[in-house]
Design a protein around this motif. Structure first.
Motif, PDB file in Angstrom:
ATOM      1  N   GLN A  71       0.837  -1.210   0.000  1.00  0.00           N
ATOM      2  CA  GLN A  71       0.000   0.000   0.000  1.00  0.00           C
ATOM      3  C   GLN A  71       0.870   1.258   0.000  1.00  0.00           C
ATOM      4  O   GLN A  71       0.627   2.204  -0.747  1.00  0.00           O
ATOM      5  CB  GLN A  71      -0.911  -0.024   1.233  1.00  0.00           C
ATOM      6  N   ARG A  74       2.547   1.651  -3.333  1.00  0.00           N
ATOM      7  CA  ARG A  74       1.613   2.200  -4.333  1.00  0.00           C
ATOM      8  C   ARG A  74       1.521   3.716  -4.166  1.00  0.00           C
ATOM      9  O   ARG A  74       1.431   4.462  -5.140  1.00  0.00           O
ATOM     10  CB  ARG A  74       0.228   1.596  -4.170  1.00  0.00           C
ATOM     11  N   GLU A  75       1.529   4.157  -2.914  1.00  0.00           N
ATOM     12  CA  GLU A  75       1.488   5.611  -2.671  1.00  0.00           C
ATOM     13  C   GLU A  75       2.729   6.279  -3.256  1.00  0.00           C
ATOM     14  O   GLU A  75       2.648   7.369  -3.836  1.00  0.00           O
ATOM     15  CB  GLU A  75       1.424   5.893  -1.165  1.00  0.00           C
ATOM     16  N   VAL A 187       7.186  18.478   0.213  1.00  0.00           N
ATOM     17  CA  VAL A 187       6.659  17.359  -0.575  1.00  0.00           C
ATOM     18  C   VAL A 187       5.399  17.820  -1.301  1.00  0.00           C
ATOM     19  O   VAL A 187       4.507  18.419  -0.704  1.00  0.00           O
ATOM     20  CB  VAL A 187       6.334  16.162   0.343  1.00  0.00           C
ATOM     21  N   ARG A 188       5.360  17.540  -2.606  1.00  0.00           N
ATOM     22  CA  ARG A 188       4.195  17.958  -3.398  1.00  0.00           C
ATOM     23  C   ARG A 188       2.957  17.149  -3.002  1.00  0.00           C
ATOM     24  O   ARG A 188       3.084  16.009  -2.523  1.00  0.00           O
ATOM     25  CB  ARG A 188       4.483  17.799  -4.884  1.00  0.00           C
ATOM     26  N   LEU A 189       1.804  17.742  -3.225  1.00  0.00           N
ATOM     27  CA  LEU A 189       0.550  17.032  -2.966  1.00  0.00           C
ATOM     28  C   LEU A 189       0.325  16.025  -4.089  1.00  0.00           C
ATOM     29  O   LEU A 189       0.723  16.244  -5.227  1.00  0.00           O
ATOM     30  CB  LEU A 189      -0.611  18.023  -2.901  1.00  0.00           C
ATOM     31  N   THR A 190      -0.315  14.933  -3.740  1.00  0.00           N
ATOM     32  CA  THR A 190      -0.490  13.847  -4.707  1.00  0.00           C
ATOM     33  C   THR A 190      -1.673  14.134  -5.625  1.00  0.00           C
ATOM     34  O   THR A 190      -2.740  14.534  -5.172  1.00  0.00           O
ATOM     35  CB  THR A 190      -0.718  12.512  -3.970  1.00  0.00           C
ATOM     36  N   ASN A 191      -1.431  13.902  -6.916  1.00  0.00           N
ATOM     37  CA  ASN A 191      -2.466  14.118  -7.926  1.00  0.00           C
ATOM     38  C   ASN A 191      -3.397  12.903  -7.986  1.00  0.00           C
ATOM     39  O   ASN A 191      -2.946  11.762  -7.961  1.00  0.00           O
ATOM     40  CB  ASN A 191      -1.778  14.332  -9.280  1.00  0.00           C
ATOM     41  N   MET A 192      -4.714  13.184  -8.059  1.00  0.00           N
ATOM     42  CA  MET A 192      -5.708  12.105  -8.092  1.00  0.00           C
ATOM     43  C   MET A 192      -5.511  11.178  -9.293  1.00  0.00           C
ATOM     44  O   MET A 192      -5.665   9.966  -9.195  1.00  0.00           O
ATOM     45  CB  MET A 192      -7.114  12.700  -8.157  1.00  0.00           C
ATOM     46  N   MET A 193      -5.188  11.769 -10.428  1.00  0.00           N
ATOM     47  CA  MET A 193      -5.024  10.936 -11.623  1.00  0.00           C
ATOM     48  C   MET A 193      -3.797  10.040 -11.480  1.00  0.00           C
ATOM     49  O   MET A 193      -3.789   8.909 -11.957  1.00  0.00           O
ATOM     50  CB  MET A 193      -4.934  11.811 -12.856  1.00  0.00           C
ATOM     51  N   ILE A 195      -2.832   8.771  -8.700  1.00  0.00           N
ATOM     52  CA  ILE A 195      -3.252   7.664  -7.820  1.00  0.00           C
ATOM     53  C   ILE A 195      -3.917   6.575  -8.653  1.00  0.00           C
ATOM     54  O   ILE A 195      -3.639   5.384  -8.509  1.00  0.00           O
ATOM     55  CB  ILE A 195      -4.225   8.178  -6.734  1.00  0.00           C
ATOM     56  N   LEU A 196      -4.797   7.008  -9.562  1.00  0.00           N
ATOM     57  CA  LEU A 196      -5.529   6.030 -10.370  1.00  0.00           C
ATOM     58  C   LEU A 196      -4.594   5.290 -11.333  1.00  0.00           C
ATOM     59  O   LEU A 196      -4.821   4.137 -11.672  1.00  0.00           O
ATOM     60  CB  LEU A 196      -6.660   6.733 -11.129  1.00  0.00           C
ATOM     61  N   ALA A 198      -1.402   4.699 -10.660  1.00  0.00           N
ATOM     62  CA  ALA A 198      -0.360   3.982  -9.901  1.00  0.00           C
ATOM     63  C   ALA A 198      -0.578   2.472  -9.923  1.00  0.00           C
ATOM     64  O   ALA A 198       0.374   1.695  -9.879  1.00  0.00           O
ATOM     65  CB  ALA A 198      -0.320   4.481  -8.464  1.00  0.00           C
ATOM     66  N   LYS A 199      -1.844   2.053 -10.021  1.00  0.00           N
ATOM     67  CA  LYS A 199      -2.096   0.604  -9.977  1.00  0.00           C
ATOM     68  C   LYS A 199      -1.560  -0.097 -11.225  1.00  0.00           C
ATOM     69  O   LYS A 199      -1.403  -1.315 -11.227  1.00  0.00           O
ATOM     70  CB  LYS A 199      -3.581   0.329  -9.776  1.00  0.00           C
TER      71      LYS A 199
END
Lengths: 264, 380
Positions: A71, A74-75, A187-193, A195-196, A198-199
């Motif tokens: 997990q 993946r982050e 540290v930059r904020l994580t982009n939602m796209m 995250i999608l 990353a899998k």
């Protein structure tokens, strides 16, 4: 440029008040406590991303731990790393910093070669700062801890570190290991796209058997010379002493008090 | 929770980090200076949060409504008002264009909205009452290849800060039987004749820039409409009402935050050597009762969003979630203020603004009574 970033999964600091130390095994009881990427390791990932943006290359994140650590990897992939490796095997469980650094160095050897190995300076749970320099020793590479900046001049890595009397600049020949201070970057904020996506990025789980030249005497509990001491509660008491005198006199009194505390 | 998985945990973590770093300072300025959080909304777009449910071909992430709900829940833990503005900048406006816009409107409006570059607003309410559409005075008349809009709107959020407004105006005599007579128009804010009036000083949702907009011979092209002429209820029913479900995670996040803050306070407030939590059975009962209501609401929220993922019509459920959530947030925040004692009423404690925002939720975007009356029409 190929950069490896070592990351550790640690208990979420938001839940520290719920963490209990097992009085018999003297280990943290983590059941039910969510895990996160160790804070200073996030700064190491950010440093790697900035180097990649400037010089190009690939970023590989490496960790050791139970399968659930996937997990956190993946982050790291969502943050922008390209590939991840997790060494997950009961044989490496119970490792102290020496055994951990040995196992990680073997993963680095197997998945490398790398031009640079980055890590956070210390973990939020152990806070020993041992692992990065120990990885450097196992791999025969130069290492630097608590770096406040990292860059590359085309051939070597240039890093700075703060001392009591100023800042020193270090030139490390590649490959090398650099542990970063949390003040190195934001540290930059994580982009939602991201995250999608990353899998779909590669994440490989390795076992001890996947590391053929791994010497089992150096891994897990048997490879860990560290022994936990007795546990005791630190008494916390508060008291207030009023200092009287001129500014110079009270400053001298405060100085003496601090010196006394340091000696104790 | 059945709806959580590895990917959604990461979305929660990312939204939580955003809320702590960006929403918290913006919320302070919203409360204290009535400052609209334009920069934080822009960053939401840059981080892909505004376009979570929008198709990838339009620049969105193509994720589902549960992912979207989790994002809204996290930002609403810090500010209910910011949650509202995030909803307005995403599903309420972008969802409307995605579902009902022409290919040209989609191309022109959505990508810039998803990125946070452009901001949109919806102009519905008039002085005669939001539900009293028969007496709406804003009207549009076709003059050659242009519509000419005249009239005025009140209580419009994003007033003076949006780049384009989606304006409902009468285009023929309103027929209560067929609900025909109103049309949705796309009106750029810089169109000559668009004028901005007074910004309201509301009890809650501070910083939302809610005020009056006037249309004085505003001319827009003939094709600048959403859906069909005389049929504004179609976009309303297809795109807007179902996504009233967004009030679910908005209310949920805020009530969770208030409850958590109160639990922390009760366990750390020591009187005569004992915490309030340990000392009073009645307090423990109050807290567990609220916990149960919040937990049930959480299940209802994500169940409805999953229904939306499956393509079911959730209009009635959405209205119910908005109404029930606003009432529950009002109850929880009121109770939690009481449990804090006098300090609960102090702004810096960070509880009372949720109570004020909860009250806004019972009347904003259609009052509870108006919407429940609409719900009768949807259910029966």
């Amino acid at each position: 440029m190929r950069i490896a970033v070592c990351v550790k999964s640690v208990p979420d600091p938001d839940y520290y008040d719920q963490i209990i130390i097992d009085p018999v095994n003297k280990t943290l009881k983590r059941a039910g406590i969510p895990a996160v990427i160790n804070a200073s390791d996030k700064h190491a990932i950010e440093a790697a991303l900035q180097l990649k943006e400037k010089h190009g290359g690939e970023i590989t994140v490496i960790s050791m731990g139970p399968p659930a650590v996937e997990q956190q990897l993946r982050e790291a992939l969502a943050m922008g790393a390209d590939e991840a490796f997790l060494l997950s095997d009961r044989k490496v469980g119970g490792a102290d910093t020496l055994a951990t650094s040995y196992a990680l160095s073997k993963v680095i050897e197997k998945t490398g070669p790398y031009d640079l190995i980055l890590a956070g300076n210390e973990s939020a749970d152990g806070a020993t700062s041992h692992v990065p320099s120990q990885i450097g020793e196992w791999l025969g590479m130069g290492s630097l801890c608590s770096a406040l900046s990292v860059d590359m001049d085309g051939v070597n890595f240039i890093a700075t570190k703060k001392f009591e009397n100023g800042t020193a600049q270090f030139c490390l020949s590649s490959p090398c290991v650099i542990a970063v201070n949390q003040r190195i970057n934001k540290v930059r904020l994580t982009n939602m796209m991201a995250i999608l996506k990353a899998k779909k990025k590669p994440l490989t789980v390795l076992s001890a058997a996947d590391l053929p030249d791994l010497d089992e005497q150096y891994i897990g509990l048997s490879g860990s010379p560290t022994q936990n001491g007795e546990l005791h509660m630190v008494e916390s008491t508060k008291s207030c002493t009023m200092l009287e005198g001129t500014e110079e006199e009270t400053a001298a009194m405060i100085y003496d008090k601090i010196k006394q505390f340091i000696r104790e | 929770m059945w709806w959580m998985n590895e990917e959604r945990q990461m979305i929660v973590a990312a939204a939580k980090e955003f809320a702590e770093q960006e929403v918290a300072p913006a919320a302070k300025l919203m409360e204290e200076e009535e400052k609209y959080p334009r920069e934080a909304i822009r960053k939401l777009g840059e981080l892909g949060m505004l376009g979570l449910t929008i198709k990838e071909e339009y620049g969105g992430a193509g994720a589902d409504y549960i992912n979207y709900g989790l994002m809204i829940e996290e930002v609403s833990k810090v500010s209910h008002g910011f949650g509202l503005l995030a909803y307005l900048a995403s599903e309420l406006t972008l969802g409307l264009i995605e579902k009902m816009g022409t290919p040209e409107q989609v191309g022109e409006l959505i990508k810039k909205g998803v990125s946070g570059e452009k901001l949109y607003g919806i102009c519905f309410t008039e002085p005669c009452g939001v539900g009293n559409v028969a007496e709406y005075e804003t009207n549009a008349v076709l003059d050659g290849d242009e519509w000419v809009i005249n009239g005025g709107k009140i209580l419009i959020t994003n007033c003076g800060v949006a780049d384009t407004y989606f304006v409902v105006a009468k285009t023929s005599e309103y027929d209560p039987a067929t609900l025909r007579g109103l049309t949705y128009f796309v009106v750029p804010a810089d169109t000559p004749g668009v004028k901005f009036g007074h910004i309201e000083n509301k009890m809650g949702w501070h910083g939302s820039s809610t005020g009056q907009i006037y249309f004085d011979d505003v001319r827009i092209p003939k094709d600048a409409i959403i859906g069909e002429v005389d049929n504004a209820w179609l976009p309303l029913n297809v795109a807007l009402l179902p996504m009233f479900a967004t009030y679910g995670p908005m209310n949920l996040g805020s009530m969770e935050a208030v409850w958590e803050k109160t639990m922390f306070f009760l366990k750390n407030r020591i009187q005569q050597g004992v915490s309030l939590w340990d000392a009073h059975e009645s307090i423990r009962i109050d807290m567990i009762e609220m916990w149960g209501k919040i937990d049930n609401y959480r299940s209802a929220v994500y169940s409805a969003l999953e229904d939306e993922n499956r393509g079911e019509n959730i209009s009635a459920k959405s209205i119910a979630l908005k109404k029930e959530g606003a009432d529950l947030l009002e109850y929880v925040s009121s109770k939690c203020i009481e449990l804090h004692g006098g300090m609960g009423t102090v702004y810096e404690t960070g509880i009372e603004r949720f109570y004020r925002d909860a009250k806004m939720g019972t009347v904003g975007c259609g009052s509870n009574r108006t919407l429940m009356n609409n719900m009768v029409g949807v259910v029966f």
